[in-house]
Design a protein around this motif. Sequence first.
Motif, PDB file in Angstrom:
ATOM      1  N   GLY A  51      -4.566  25.594  -2.094  1.00 41.63           N
ATOM      2  CA  GLY A  51      -3.798  24.719  -2.973  1.00 41.63           C
ATOM      3  C   GLY A  51      -4.635  24.228  -4.131  1.00 41.63           C
ATOM      4  N   SER A  52      -3.987  23.536  -5.056  1.00 41.58           N
ATOM      5  CA  SER A  52      -4.697  22.983  -6.208  1.00 41.58           C
ATOM      6  C   SER A  52      -5.682  21.895  -5.785  1.00 41.58           C
ATOM      7  CB  SER A  52      -3.704  22.439  -7.235  1.00 41.58           C
ATOM      8  OG  SER A  52      -2.921  21.417  -6.645  1.00 41.58           O
ATOM      9  N   ILE A  74       2.558  21.239  -1.887  1.00 38.34           N
ATOM     10  CA  ILE A  74       3.546  21.687  -2.863  1.00 38.34           C
ATOM     11  C   ILE A  74       2.813  22.008  -4.162  1.00 38.34           C
ATOM     12  CG2 ILE A  74       5.514  20.909  -4.252  1.00 38.34           C
ATOM     13  CD1 ILE A  74       6.466  19.422  -1.735  1.00 38.34           C
ATOM     14  N   GLY A  75       3.210  23.121  -4.779  1.00 45.39           N
ATOM     15  CA  GLY A  75       2.590  23.545  -6.033  1.00 45.39           C
ATOM     16  C   GLY A  75       2.164  24.999  -5.945  1.00 45.39           C
ATOM     17  N   THR A  76       1.323  25.418  -6.874  1.00 51.06           N
ATOM     18  CA  THR A  76       0.860  26.798  -6.916  1.00 51.06           C
ATOM     19  C   THR A  76      -0.182  27.038  -5.835  1.00 51.06           C
ATOM     20  OG1 THR A  76       1.260  26.893  -9.289  1.00 51.06           O
ATOM     21  CG2 THR A  76      -0.194  28.569  -8.369  1.00 51.06           C
ATOM     22  N   ARG A  78      -2.790  29.951  -4.215  1.00 48.58           N
ATOM     23  CA  ARG A  78      -3.459  31.238  -4.404  1.00 48.58           C
ATOM     24  C   ARG A  78      -3.568  31.890  -3.032  1.00 48.58           C
ATOM     25  NH1 ARG A  78      -8.979  33.016  -4.532  1.00 48.58           N
ATOM     26  NH2 ARG A  78      -9.123  34.885  -5.796  1.00 48.58           N
ATOM     27  N   THR A 116      -0.222  34.759  -6.269  1.00 45.75           N
ATOM     28  CA  THR A 116       0.118  33.341  -6.172  1.00 45.75           C
ATOM     29  C   THR A 116       1.588  33.186  -5.811  1.00 45.75           C
ATOM     30  OG1 THR A 116       0.632  33.172  -8.532  1.00 45.75           O
ATOM     31  CG2 THR A 116      -1.624  32.612  -7.865  1.00 45.75           C
ATOM     32  N   VAL A 117       1.898  32.020  -5.287  1.00 40.42           N
ATOM     33  CA  VAL A 117       3.280  31.661  -5.003  1.00 40.42           C
ATOM     34  C   VAL A 117       3.452  30.193  -5.382  1.00 40.42           C
ATOM     35  CG1 VAL A 117       2.761  31.086  -2.586  1.00 40.42           C
ATOM     36  CG2 VAL A 117       5.106  31.602  -3.245  1.00 40.42           C
ATOM     37  N   GLU A 118       4.607  29.866  -5.929  1.00 42.51           N
ATOM     38  CA  GLU A 118       4.929  28.487  -6.263  1.00 42.51           C
ATOM     39  C   GLU A 118       5.660  27.895  -5.063  1.00 42.51           C
ATOM     40  OE1 GLU A 118       4.500  25.208  -8.527  1.00 42.51           O
ATOM     41  OE2 GLU A 118       3.741  27.196  -9.057  1.00 42.51           O
ATOM     42  N   PHE A 119       4.964  27.064  -4.283  1.00 39.36           N
ATOM     43  CA  PHE A 119       5.548  26.489  -3.076  1.00 39.36           C
ATOM     44  C   PHE A 119       6.286  25.215  -3.454  1.00 39.36           C
ATOM     45  CE2 PHE A 119       5.308  23.929   0.856  1.00 39.36           C
ATOM     46  CZ  PHE A 119       6.059  24.767   1.660  1.00 39.36           C
ATOM     47  N   THR A 120       7.589  25.166  -3.101  1.00 40.66           N
ATOM     48  CA  THR A 120       8.430  24.027  -3.478  1.00 40.66           C
ATOM     49  C   THR A 120       8.777  23.108  -2.316  1.00 40.66           C
ATOM     50  OG1 THR A 120      10.397  25.417  -3.217  1.00 40.66           O
ATOM     51  CG2 THR A 120       9.436  25.275  -5.436  1.00 40.66           C
ATOM     52  N   GLN A 124       9.824  28.009   3.118  1.00 44.83           N
ATOM     53  CA  GLN A 124       9.940  28.966   2.023  1.00 44.83           C
ATOM     54  C   GLN A 124       9.429  30.326   2.475  1.00 44.83           C
ATOM     55  OE1 GLN A 124       8.640  27.409  -1.739  1.00 44.83           O
ATOM     56  NE2 GLN A 124       8.095  29.443  -2.502  1.00 44.83           N
TER      57      GLN A 124
END
Length: 140
Positions: A51-52, A74-76, A78, A116-120, A124
């Motif tokens: 995560g970030s 939650i977020g981008t 890697r 990458t995946v954008e986890f919301t 998911q």
Amino acid sequence: MRRLTTCLMALGGVLVAGCGGQRSAEETHALVGSITVAGQPARDVMIVARGSDGKDYSGVSDATGKYQIDNPPIGTLRITLASATPPPPPGVKGAGASREPRYVPAGYSGNSADLTVEFTGGTQVFDIAAATDADPARSR
């Protein structure tokens, strides 16, 4: 009458404290999916989501290639893949030795991974269909 009013107020305070003081369990988030390499389920593959916040969250694929990572941020994220169990040395046989290779294409592992995946949040689905030529853009 004053005593009755005091008792009712005390009872009301207990009820309000009991109802308002409890917190419901936090919602669990999960990134789930399957990992295939050259169209075949990839078992015993570790999937790591960074995560970030710089922390790593991971899961391991099962015999059908399915994985789950619990509570990633939650977020981008890697994504990198690695073999969870290295193959046995040549000539080694026995219960711990597997004849199936645990091959993870280079484009999906280590610093060379560009996935990458954008986890919301919530649950998911993120499936990874790795090609043997390691083209991470082919993942969905």
